[in-house]
Design a protein around this motif. Structure first.
Motif, PDB file in Angstrom:
ATOM      1  N   MET A  32       0.852  -1.183   0.000  1.00 17.35           N
ATOM      2  CA  MET A  32       0.000   0.000   0.000  1.00 17.35           C
ATOM      3  C   MET A  32       0.885   1.229   0.000  1.00 17.35           C
ATOM      4  SD  MET A  32      -3.007  -0.814   2.721  1.00 17.35           S
ATOM      5  CE  MET A  32      -4.534  -1.461   2.075  1.00 17.35           C
ATOM      6  N   SER A  36      -3.531   4.543  -1.303  1.00 16.86           N
ATOM      7  CA  SER A  36      -4.319   3.307  -1.251  1.00 16.86           C
ATOM      8  C   SER A  36      -4.784   3.012   0.179  1.00 16.86           C
ATOM      9  CB  SER A  36      -3.534   2.129  -1.831  1.00 16.86           C
ATOM     10  OG  SER A  36      -2.412   1.823  -1.061  1.00 16.86           O
ATOM     11  N   THR A  40      -8.609   2.700   1.278  1.00 16.63           N
ATOM     12  CA  THR A  40      -9.043   1.522   2.021  1.00 16.63           C
ATOM     13  C   THR A  40      -9.845   1.935   3.257  1.00 16.63           C
ATOM     14  OG1 THR A  40      -7.212   0.156   1.236  1.00 16.63           O
ATOM     15  CG2 THR A  40      -8.213  -0.480   3.336  1.00 16.63           C
ATOM     16  N   LYS A  43     -13.295   3.415   1.827  1.00 14.43           N
ATOM     17  CA  LYS A  43     -14.186   2.440   1.196  1.00 14.43           C
ATOM     18  C   LYS A  43     -14.537   1.269   2.110  1.00 14.43           C
ATOM     19  CE  LYS A  43     -12.454   2.978  -3.556  1.00 14.43           C
ATOM     20  NZ  LYS A  43     -13.703   3.254  -4.256  1.00 14.43           N
ATOM     21  N   LYS A  44     -13.651   1.026   3.119  1.00 13.75           N
ATOM     22  CA  LYS A  44     -13.769  -0.155   3.967  1.00 13.75           C
ATOM     23  C   LYS A  44     -13.649  -1.435   3.139  1.00 13.75           C
ATOM     24  CE  LYS A  44     -16.247   2.035   7.784  1.00 13.75           C
ATOM     25  NZ  LYS A  44     -15.346   3.120   7.807  1.00 13.75           N
ATOM     26  N   GLU A  45     -12.890  -1.334   2.046  1.00 13.07           N
ATOM     27  CA  GLU A  45     -12.515  -2.454   1.185  1.00 13.07           C
ATOM     28  C   GLU A  45     -11.048  -2.246   0.830  1.00 13.07           C
ATOM     29  OE1 GLU A  45     -15.100  -2.514  -2.221  1.00 13.07           O
ATOM     30  OE2 GLU A  45     -16.856  -3.030  -1.023  1.00 13.07           O
ATOM     31  N   THR A  46     -10.311  -3.353   0.620  1.00 14.77           N
ATOM     32  CA  THR A  46      -8.889  -3.216   0.369  1.00 14.77           C
ATOM     33  C   THR A  46      -8.583  -2.595  -0.997  1.00 14.77           C
ATOM     34  OG1 THR A  46      -8.785  -5.518  -0.382  1.00 14.77           O
ATOM     35  CG2 THR A  46      -8.144  -5.070   1.908  1.00 14.77           C
ATOM     36  N   VAL A  47      -7.654  -1.658  -0.962  1.00 17.30           N
ATOM     37  CA  VAL A  47      -7.101  -1.015  -2.153  1.00 17.30           C
ATOM     38  C   VAL A  47      -5.589  -1.049  -1.974  1.00 17.30           C
ATOM     39  CG1 VAL A  47      -6.964   1.083  -3.545  1.00 17.30           C
ATOM     40  CG2 VAL A  47      -9.120   0.495  -2.385  1.00 17.30           C
ATOM     41  N   HIS A  58      -7.929  -1.877  -6.681  1.00 12.32           N
ATOM     42  CA  HIS A  58      -9.029  -2.163  -5.754  1.00 12.32           C
ATOM     43  C   HIS A  58      -9.313  -3.651  -5.832  1.00 12.32           C
ATOM     44  CE1 HIS A  58     -13.537  -1.432  -4.599  1.00 12.32           C
ATOM     45  NE2 HIS A  58     -12.883  -2.099  -3.680  1.00 12.32           N
ATOM     46  N   LYS A  59      -8.959  -4.387  -4.793  1.00 13.66           N
ATOM     47  CA  LYS A  59      -9.116  -5.838  -4.790  1.00 13.66           C
ATOM     48  C   LYS A  59     -10.576  -6.212  -5.023  1.00 13.66           C
ATOM     49  CE  LYS A  59      -8.032 -10.139  -3.974  1.00 13.66           C
ATOM     50  NZ  LYS A  59      -7.925 -10.897  -5.186  1.00 13.66           N
ATOM     51  N   VAL A  69     -13.047  -4.649   4.897  1.00 14.29           N
ATOM     52  CA  VAL A  69     -12.103  -4.402   5.985  1.00 14.29           C
ATOM     53  C   VAL A  69     -12.840  -4.306   7.317  1.00 14.29           C
ATOM     54  CG1 VAL A  69     -10.391  -2.788   6.912  1.00 14.29           C
ATOM     55  CG2 VAL A  69     -10.459  -3.267   4.452  1.00 14.29           C
ATOM     56  N   ILE A  83      -4.232  -6.497   7.906  1.00 15.00           N
ATOM     57  CA  ILE A  83      -5.601  -6.089   7.586  1.00 15.00           C
ATOM     58  C   ILE A  83      -6.518  -7.293   7.757  1.00 15.00           C
ATOM     59  CG2 ILE A  83      -7.103  -5.069   5.849  1.00 15.00           C
ATOM     60  CD1 ILE A  83      -4.586  -3.834   4.598  1.00 15.00           C
TER      61      ILE A  83
END
Length: 104
Positions: A32, A36, A40, A43-47, A58-59, A69, A83
């Motif tokens: 990261m 990123s 992350t 968005k509360k999603e992995t980047v 963006h995974k 996340v 994470i």
């Protein structure tokens, strides 16, 4: 801890180990950068930062295998992230649950 306290390497990157929050299985390791990591958190999603493509990644953006996340931890030296995620599918681009499916 604040993002400003994180020790990014000379390329502006930090290793990020991704672990399934329910099973504790290590799913993958990626890098990261500050952008990123900020995405992350938002968005509360992995980047991640793709070193090979030199761009944000963006995974699950194309596969649908996003990683929600739950928590982000930082090690004692502030130079590695852990994470904890709820995965929506396999983490590995080979279709495996974890990128760590081979023995040495």
């Amino acid at each position: 801890m604040q993002i400003s306290e994180i020790k990014f390497d000379s390329n502006g990157l930090i290793p990020a180990i991704v672990q399934d929050v329910k099973s504790n299985q290590v799913l993958m390791m990626a890098y990261m950068n500050q952008e990123s990591l900020q995405l992350t958190l938002e968005k509360k999603e992995t980047v991640f930062w793709s070193r090979s493509r030199n761009e944000l990644w963006h995974k699950g953006a194309t596969s649908g295998n996003i990683q929600k996340v739950i928590e982000i931890k930082i090690d004692c030296d502030a130079d590695t992230l852990l994470i904890l995620v709820e995965p929506a599918g396999p983490a590995c681009h080979m279709g495996k649950q974890s990128c760590f499916y081979r023995n040495l």
